[in-house]
Design an enzyme around this catalytic site. Structure first.
Site, mmCIF file in Angstrom:
data_model
loop_
_atom_site.group_PDB
_atom_site.id
_atom_site.type_symbol
_atom_site.label_atom_id
_atom_site.label_comp_id
_atom_site.label_asym_id
_atom_site.label_seq_id
_atom_site.Cartn_x
_atom_site.Cartn_y
_atom_site.Cartn_z
ATOM 1 N N SER A 183 0.590 -1.110 0.106
ATOM 2 C CA SER A 183 -0.131 -0.123 0.097
ATOM 3 C C SER A 183 0.750 1.510 -0.120
ATOM 4 C CB SER A 183 -0.967 -0.162 1.107
ATOM 5 O OG SER A 183 -2.180 0.969 1.144
ATOM 6 N N ASP A 279 -10.774 -3.763 -4.266
ATOM 7 C CA ASP A 279 -9.833 -2.648 -3.760
ATOM 8 C C ASP A 279 -9.893 -1.207 -4.281
ATOM 9 O OD1 ASP A 279 -7.614 -1.227 -2.593
ATOM 10 O OD2 ASP A 279 -6.244 -2.523 -3.240
ATOM 11 N N HIS A 309 -7.930 -5.209 -0.348
ATOM 12 C CA HIS A 309 -6.774 -4.456 0.055
ATOM 13 C C HIS A 309 -6.023 -5.057 1.264
ATOM 14 C CE1 HIS A 309 -4.077 -0.905 -0.192
ATOM 15 N NE2 HIS A 309 -4.147 -0.851 1.020
#
Length: 337
Positions: A183, A279, A309
C-alpha cells in the site's frame, strides 16, 4: 519492445499460476463475483467499528496495532531492533539463518502514510524473511500528520543507504538488495528506488509492490466507484490519508507522491505488482503494471480476483493470503539469486 515486455509478463505469471487475466493488448477480463470467504470473515471482525477517517490519529494507530500486532509469527533465526540517524529512526532486522551472507529485502509498511509501524507488520516481515530467504529490514519511517511528505520518504531512502553500507553487520549481501512494501509502503519503495537510481546510481535486484498507492485519490476511477466502500479500505479513508500526508493538495501531482506520473519508470528493476479486485486502489495498480511493461521493465502483475486491500497481511491465517504471499516470495527468491 513495449509489447514484447508485456507479453513476457503474461507468460511469467501464467507459469506462476497467478490469477491475472490479460489479452495480448493488456486488457483484463473481469470474472470476479465475490470476496473469498476467509477474507469476508476478516472483514466481519470489524463490522460496526467506526471508520478510520472519523477517528483521532492516535486512536486509529492503536486500532491498527491491536488488529495486526497479534497475528501468528513464524520463527526466524534472529530479530534485532536498531536505531540509526542519531537514534531517531528505528529498524527491525530479521535474519533467516546464520549460514554466511543472505540477500537483503528492505521493507516499508503500509498504513496510508499515517498508520502502521514495524510492530503492525512484524508477522508479515517474518513471512517475507523466511519465504524469500532474505535478511529483511523493516523501516519505522516518520508518519504524517506530525511529519508530512517528504519526511517519511527521506527516512526510507536513509534506511536503504544504511542497509547497504552496514550489510556486513547483520549478514547481508549489499550486492543483492530488493525493496518491498504494501500500500503506502509500496509507494515509498517505488519512489525510493527511483530517487536512489536517479541521484546515487544505486540499483536493485527486484521490487515488490503490493496493492500500491501510485497516484492521488481519483474519485472518477472505476475502482473507487465500485470498491470504495464495504471491503476494508475506503475512498474516504484514502482522502483522509492524503489530507494528512501532504501540506498542500497541489503536491499530489509530484512524482515523488504519485509515482505513476514519473517519467523515469524504465529504470526500475524487475517488479512484481500485486493487485486485488475488491480494492479502491485496484485500477491504479493495474495501470502502473501496464506502464512498467510499456517502459520495458520486466514486470509480473499478480491480480487476485477474490481478494481485498491488505490481504497479504493475513498470510498464516488463511489459504488465499498464504498462496499469494508464497508466490511473491518465490519470485523474490529467483530474483535475488
Amino acid at each position: 519492445m513495449a509489447e514484447d515486455a508485456q507479453l513476457r509478463s503474461v507468460g511469467l505469471h501464467h507459469r506462476l499460476s497467478i490469477s491475472a487475466r490479460w489479452t495480448h493488448r493488456g486488457e483484463r477480463r473481469l470474472n470476479a463475483t465475490a470476496l473469498h470467504p476467509a477474507l469476508q470473515a476478516r472483514l466481519a471482525e470489524v463490522q460496526g467499528a467506526p471508520p478510520v477517517d472519523t477517528l483521532p490519529v492516535e486512536t486509529a494507530r492503536q486500532g491498527s496495532l491491536a488488529r495486526f500486532g497479534s497475528l501468528p509469527k513464524v520463527p526466524v533465526f534472529q530479530v534485532t531492533d536498531r536505531a540509526i540517524d542519531g537514534g531517531r529512526l528505528r529498524l527491525r532486522i530479521y535474519r533467516p539463518h546464520n549460514r554466511g551472507t543472505a540477500p537483503i529485502l528492505v521493507f516499508f509498511h503500509g498504513g496510508g502514510f499515517v498508520l502502521g509501524s514495524v510492530d503492525t507488520h512484524d508477522a508479515l516481515c517474518r513471512q517475507l524473511c523466511v519465504g524469500a530467504d532474505a535478511v529483511t529490514v523493516s523501516v519505522d519511517y516518520a508518519l504524517a500528520p506530525e511529519q508530512k511528505f517528504p519526511a517519511g520518504l527521506d527516512d526510507c531512502v536513509a534506511a536503504i543507504r544504511w542497509a547497504r553500507e552496514h550489510a556486513a553487520e547483520f549478514g547481508g549481501d549489499p550486492d543483492r538488495v530488493a525493496l518491498a512494501g504494501d500500500s503506502a509502503g509500496a509507494n515509498l519503495a517505488i519512489v525510493s528506488a527511483l530517487r536512489l537510481l536517479r541521484t546515487a546510481g544505486l540499483s536493485f535486484r527486484a521490487l515488490l509492490a503490493a496493492y500500491p498507492v501510485t497516484d492521488a485519490p481519483d474519485l472518477a476511477r472505476a475502482s473507487y466507484v465500485e470498491r470504495g466502500a464495504g471491503f476494508g479500505l475506503t475512498t474516504q479513508a484514502m482522502i483522509w490519508f492524503f489530507d494528512h500526508y501532504l501540506d498542500e493538495p497541489g503536491r499530489a501531482s509530484d512524482p515523488d507522491v504519485s509515482p505513476s506520473r514519473s517519467p523515469d519508470l524504465a529504470v526500475l528493476p524487475p517488479t512484481y505488482v500485486v493487485t486485488a479486485e475488491f480494492d479502491p486502489l485496484r485500477d491504479e495498480g493495474i495501470e502502473f503494471a501496464r506502464k512498467l511493461a510499456a517502459a520495458g521493465v520486466a514486470v509480473v502483475h499478480a491480480h487476485h480476483d477474490d481478494a481485498n486491500h491488505g490481504f497479504l497481511s493475513w498470510a498464516g491465517t488463511n489459504e488465499p493470503s498464504q498462496v499469494a504471499l508464497d508466490a511473491a516470495c518465490a519470485w523474490l527468491t529467483a530474483q535475488l539469486g
